[in-house]
Design a protein around this motif. Sequence first.
Motif, PDB file in Angstrom:
ATOM      1  N   THR A  23      34.062  16.101  70.503  1.00  0.00           N
ATOM      2  CA  THR A  23      33.142  15.309  71.322  1.00  0.00           C
ATOM      3  C   THR A  23      31.977  16.124  71.892  1.00  0.00           C
ATOM      4  OG1 THR A  23      34.923  13.768  71.874  1.00  0.00           O
ATOM      5  CG2 THR A  23      32.996  13.751  73.291  1.00  0.00           C
ATOM      6  N   PRO A  24      32.226  17.321  72.479  1.00  0.00           N
ATOM      7  CA  PRO A  24      31.080  18.093  72.983  1.00  0.00           C
ATOM      8  C   PRO A  24      30.107  18.489  71.865  1.00  0.00           C
ATOM      9  CG  PRO A  24      33.136  18.941  73.872  1.00  0.00           C
ATOM     10  CD  PRO A  24      33.499  17.967  72.803  1.00  0.00           C
ATOM     11  N   LEU A  25      30.625  18.745  70.664  1.00  0.00           N
ATOM     12  CA  LEU A  25      29.753  19.097  69.547  1.00  0.00           C
ATOM     13  C   LEU A  25      28.903  17.901  69.137  1.00  0.00           C
ATOM     14  CD1 LEU A  25      32.138  21.268  67.360  1.00  0.00           C
ATOM     15  CD2 LEU A  25      30.421  22.006  68.997  1.00  0.00           C
ATOM     16  N   PHE A  26      29.513  16.723  69.173  1.00  0.00           N
ATOM     17  CA  PHE A  26      28.750  15.510  68.867  1.00  0.00           C
ATOM     18  C   PHE A  26      27.603  15.344  69.866  1.00  0.00           C
ATOM     19  CE2 PHE A  26      27.906  10.974  69.387  1.00  0.00           C
ATOM     20  CZ  PHE A  26      27.660  10.600  68.068  1.00  0.00           C
ATOM     21  N   VAL A  27      27.904  15.605  71.136  1.00  0.00           N
ATOM     22  CA  VAL A  27      26.857  15.513  72.164  1.00  0.00           C
ATOM     23  C   VAL A  27      25.740  16.494  71.869  1.00  0.00           C
ATOM     24  CG1 VAL A  27      26.366  15.870  74.609  1.00  0.00           C
ATOM     25  CG2 VAL A  27      28.462  14.697  73.930  1.00  0.00           C
ATOM     26  N   ALA A  28      26.112  17.737  71.504  1.00  0.00           N
ATOM     27  CA  ALA A  28      25.107  18.770  71.249  1.00  0.00           C
ATOM     28  C   ALA A  28      24.245  18.423  70.039  1.00  0.00           C
ATOM     29  CB  ALA A  28      25.794  20.117  71.036  1.00  0.00           C
ATOM     30  N   LEU A 162      35.439   6.189  68.984  1.00  0.00           N
ATOM     31  CA  LEU A 162      35.310   5.710  70.363  1.00  0.00           C
ATOM     32  C   LEU A 162      34.904   6.834  71.314  1.00  0.00           C
ATOM     33  CD1 LEU A 162      38.405   3.321  70.572  1.00  0.00           C
ATOM     34  CD2 LEU A 162      35.999   2.690  70.345  1.00  0.00           C
ATOM     35  N   LEU A 163      35.471   8.026  71.081  1.00  0.00           N
ATOM     36  CA  LEU A 163      35.099   9.165  71.918  1.00  0.00           C
ATOM     37  C   LEU A 163      33.646   9.569  71.684  1.00  0.00           C
ATOM     38  CD1 LEU A 163      38.310  11.390  71.728  1.00  0.00           C
ATOM     39  CD2 LEU A 163      37.519   9.999  73.645  1.00  0.00           C
ATOM     40  N   PHE A 164      33.187   9.454  70.434  1.00  0.00           N
ATOM     41  CA  PHE A 164      31.782   9.743  70.151  1.00  0.00           C
ATOM     42  C   PHE A 164      30.871   8.795  70.934  1.00  0.00           C
ATOM     43  CE2 PHE A 164      32.601  11.654  65.668  1.00  0.00           C
ATOM     44  CZ  PHE A 164      33.073  12.808  66.272  1.00  0.00           C
ATOM     45  N   LEU A 165      31.263   7.511  70.969  1.00  0.00           N
ATOM     46  CA  LEU A 165      30.451   6.538  71.689  1.00  0.00           C
ATOM     47  C   LEU A 165      30.445   6.817  73.194  1.00  0.00           C
ATOM     48  CD1 LEU A 165      31.315   3.157  69.913  1.00  0.00           C
ATOM     49  CD2 LEU A 165      29.411   4.720  69.467  1.00  0.00           C
ATOM     50  N   ALA A 166      31.585   7.307  73.687  1.00  0.00           N
ATOM     51  CA  ALA A 166      31.696   7.591  75.125  1.00  0.00           C
ATOM     52  C   ALA A 166      31.574   9.088  75.396  1.00  0.00           C
ATOM     53  CB  ALA A 166      33.030   7.069  75.651  1.00  0.00           C
ATOM     54  N   SER A 167      30.916   9.817  74.487  1.00  0.00           N
ATOM     55  CA  SER A 167      30.885  11.279  74.559  1.00  0.00           C
ATOM     56  C   SER A 167      30.287  11.800  75.868  1.00  0.00           C
ATOM     57  CB  SER A 167      30.132  11.851  73.355  1.00  0.00           C
ATOM     58  OG  SER A 167      28.839  11.272  73.258  1.00  0.00           O
ATOM     59  N   GLY A 168      29.207  11.173  76.299  1.00  0.00           N
ATOM     60  CA  GLY A 168      28.562  11.640  77.522  1.00  0.00           C
ATOM     61  C   GLY A 168      29.473  11.520  78.735  1.00  0.00           C
ATOM     62  N   LEU A 169      30.133  10.375  78.879  1.00  0.00           N
ATOM     63  CA  LEU A 169      31.041  10.156  80.010  1.00  0.00           C
ATOM     64  C   LEU A 169      32.233  11.105  79.958  1.00  0.00           C
ATOM     65  CD1 LEU A 169      31.095   6.237  80.089  1.00  0.00           C
ATOM     66  CD2 LEU A 169      29.899   7.768  81.668  1.00  0.00           C
ATOM     67  N   LEU A 170      32.792  11.294  78.750  1.00  0.00           N
ATOM     68  CA  LEU A 170      33.969  12.150  78.601  1.00  0.00           C
ATOM     69  C   LEU A 170      33.637  13.601  78.932  1.00  0.00           C
ATOM     70  CD1 LEU A 170      36.953  12.176  77.681  1.00  0.00           C
ATOM     71  CD2 LEU A 170      36.133  12.844  75.433  1.00  0.00           C
ATOM     72  N   GLU A 171      32.492  14.052  78.480  1.00  0.00           N
ATOM     73  CA  GLU A 171      32.103  15.438  78.740  1.00  0.00           C
ATOM     74  C   GLU A 171      31.943  15.682  80.237  1.00  0.00           C
ATOM     75  OE1 GLU A 171      29.058  18.626  76.765  1.00  0.00           O
ATOM     76  OE2 GLU A 171      28.261  16.682  77.330  1.00  0.00           O
ATOM     77  N   ARG A 172      31.335  14.730  80.917  1.00  0.00           N
ATOM     78  CA  ARG A 172      31.167  14.883  82.368  1.00  0.00           C
ATOM     79  C   ARG A 172      32.505  14.797  83.090  1.00  0.00           C
ATOM     80  NH1 ARG A 172      26.501  11.756  81.309  1.00  0.00           N
ATOM     81  NH2 ARG A 172      27.592   9.834  81.836  1.00  0.00           N
ATOM     82  N   GLY A 173      33.421  13.953  82.578  1.00  0.00           N
ATOM     83  CA  GLY A 173      34.707  13.781  83.235  1.00  0.00           C
ATOM     84  C   GLY A 173      35.623  14.981  83.088  1.00  0.00           C
ATOM     85  N   LEU A 174      35.775  15.478  81.867  1.00  0.00           N
ATOM     86  CA  LEU A 174      36.674  16.602  81.619  1.00  0.00           C
ATOM     87  C   LEU A 174      36.040  17.929  82.004  1.00  0.00           C
ATOM     88  CD1 LEU A 174      38.312  15.766  78.158  1.00  0.00           C
ATOM     89  CD2 LEU A 174      39.412  15.770  80.399  1.00  0.00           C
TER      90      LEU A 174
END
Length: 213
Positions: A23-28, A162-174
């Motif tokens: 997920t963080p790589l997808f965000v990057a 689903l994690l890719f779609l919510a990647s921004g929220l997940l990165e901030r949460g974890l």
Amino acid sequence: MDSAFLISAFVTLFVVVDPIGLTPLFVAMTSGMSPRARRAIAIRACVVAVAILALFGALGESVLGFIGISMPAFRIAGGLLLFLTALDMLFERRTKRREDRAEEAEDEDDDHDPSVFPLAIPLLAGPGSIASMILLTGAHPGVEGYLWVTGMMLAVVAIAFLLFLASGLLERGLGRTGIVVVTRLLGMLLAALAVQFVLDGLRDYGMATGLAS
């Protein structure tokens, strides 16, 4: 179908694909893109990965037989490969390699679409996940076994999507620390599953040797 096998198949594929770590790589790789563009990239990456993994799950054992590799031998080799992947996860070498691949893809072309490379190949459908598909379908030969394993693979890729779609929220949460902790816990699970694959391969090899003699 044995529920224990289905759980093992899901856990194996989930740990090897590692949607949380991706997920963080997808965000990057999609930073600065619109939500619509991110969604399109996520869809393409997941579709390509599913096609590759399903193909190897269906034809992998036949290809091995054609080139003279027995299933017990591949099971042992696959287990060792997964164990190395687990070590990389435990010591964060896997994350560093994935980040390097992402940077290489960005350096090649600023307008490069990361959906096929490196997202689908080799991050989602890499050597570990391909080996896992062949091992799991080989453990339960036949159409039914293939369909169940493919179903578990689809579930894992769907979670990644689903994690890719919510990647921004997940990165901030974890946060960075949370992702490292989860990755290391998954690495421990994968190490245990890898050892089990090797033990199963040795057992099957011993049985085959005994029958041959």
